[in-house]
Design a protein around this motif. Structure first.
Motif, short mmCIF file in Angstrom:
data_model
loop_
_atom_site.label_atom_id
_atom_site.label_comp_id
_atom_site.label_asym_id
_atom_site.label_seq_id
_atom_site.Cartn_x
_atom_site.Cartn_y
_atom_site.Cartn_z
N ALA A 42 2.35 1.80 -3.47
CA ALA A 42 1.35 2.35 -4.38
C ALA A 42 1.13 3.84 -4.12
O ALA A 42 1.00 4.63 -5.06
N GLU A 43 1.13 4.21 -2.85
CA GLU A 43 0.94 5.62 -2.51
C GLU A 43 2.13 6.47 -2.95
O GLU A 43 1.96 7.53 -3.57
N VAL A 44 3.33 6.01 -2.66
CA VAL A 44 4.54 6.75 -3.02
C VAL A 44 4.64 6.93 -4.53
O VAL A 44 4.98 8.01 -5.03
N ALA A 47 2.11 6.58 -6.69
CA ALA A 47 0.83 7.01 -7.25
C ALA A 47 0.40 6.09 -8.39
O ALA A 47 0.13 6.51 -9.51
N HIS A 89 -1.28 -4.62 -3.43
CA HIS A 89 -2.19 -3.47 -3.45
C HIS A 89 -2.85 -3.41 -4.82
O HIS A 89 -2.16 -3.43 -5.84
N ASN A 112 0.83 -1.20 0.00
CA ASN A 112 0.00 0.00 0.00
C ASN A 112 0.87 1.26 0.00
O ASN A 112 0.57 2.22 -0.72
N ARG A 113 1.92 1.23 0.78
CA ARG A 113 2.85 2.38 0.81
C ARG A 113 3.52 2.57 -0.54
O ARG A 113 3.66 3.70 -1.01
N ASP A 171 1.50 0.17 -13.64
CA ASP A 171 0.40 1.03 -14.07
C ASP A 171 -0.13 0.53 -15.40
O ASP A 171 0.57 -0.18 -16.13
#
Length: 197
Positions: free
Chosen positions: A49-51, A53, A73, A46-47, A163
């Motif tokens: 994916a967040e970092v 984007a 994630h 999850n981290r 992506d």
């Protein structure tokens, strides 16, 4: 590790020969990794994916025949929209909610054998990678992954972000994924030393 994008090869990616697989499997078993999802690895994915984007991120351990996403994630949280048919488990089941993927799918097996980060800003620019099943079946268009190499020198697996659109990862993305891979290896080694994650 340096920024070394793959060159177009004019042929499909063949799953690379993995001479280190038996030693990796022994090491993963000693560490208790690669067979069960763990909340700490999901949190790490999850981290990632967040970092970055991105809609998809994984912590992936690889054995001789398949890949296991110990951390996963996805946009909907199920994993179903990223994973193609699971590798044969021998009993006809899909364990761990579909977290297994055949070794010839995706780009992580290449990262593990190569032992270097891989930057694919648009996989379609590289015929060698564009023919991989994840491109057509899942819609993967860009990939950024780094190996998880522990103190024994074994590449246990990878972390990666994916992506469905081309992404200009650049050197900043490469440095970020390498730093995060080193951080996760350090956490795995602390877990080994202390007996917990």
């Amino acid at each position: 590790m340096s920024y070394d994008p793959p060159r177009p090869a004019g042929r499909l990616l063949l799953t690379p020969e993995d001479k280190d697989a038996p030693a990796r499997v022994r090491r993963l078993r000693r560490l208790g990794l690669g067979e069960h999802a763990e909340p700490a690895f999901d949190a790490f994915a999850n981290r990632l994916a967040e970092v970055a984007a991105v809609p998809y991120a994984m912590v992936n351990f690889i054995d001789e025949n398949r890949q296991f996403f110990a951390g996963l994630h996805t946009p909907d949280g199920s994993g179903a929209s990223i994973l193609p048919p699971a590798a044969d488990t021998g009993d006809g089941t899909v364990p761990e909610g579909g977290r297994y993927m055949a070794r010839d799918y995706g780009f992580c097996p290449y990262v593990v054998v190569r032992r270097r980060a891989l930057v694919l800003e648009d996989v379609c620019d590289y015929p060698r990678f564009a023919g991989n099943p994840v491109v057509d079946e899942i819609g993967v268009r860009s990939y950024l992954g780094a190996p998880l190499i522990d103190h024994t020198g074994i590449a246990l697996g990878t972390i990666c972000v994916v992506d469905v659109e081309p992404r200009p990862w650049g050197k900043a993305g490469l440095e970020t994924i390498k730093t995060l891979a080193a951080e996760l290896v350090e956490r795995i080694e602390r877990r080994e030393a202390s007996g917990g994650f």
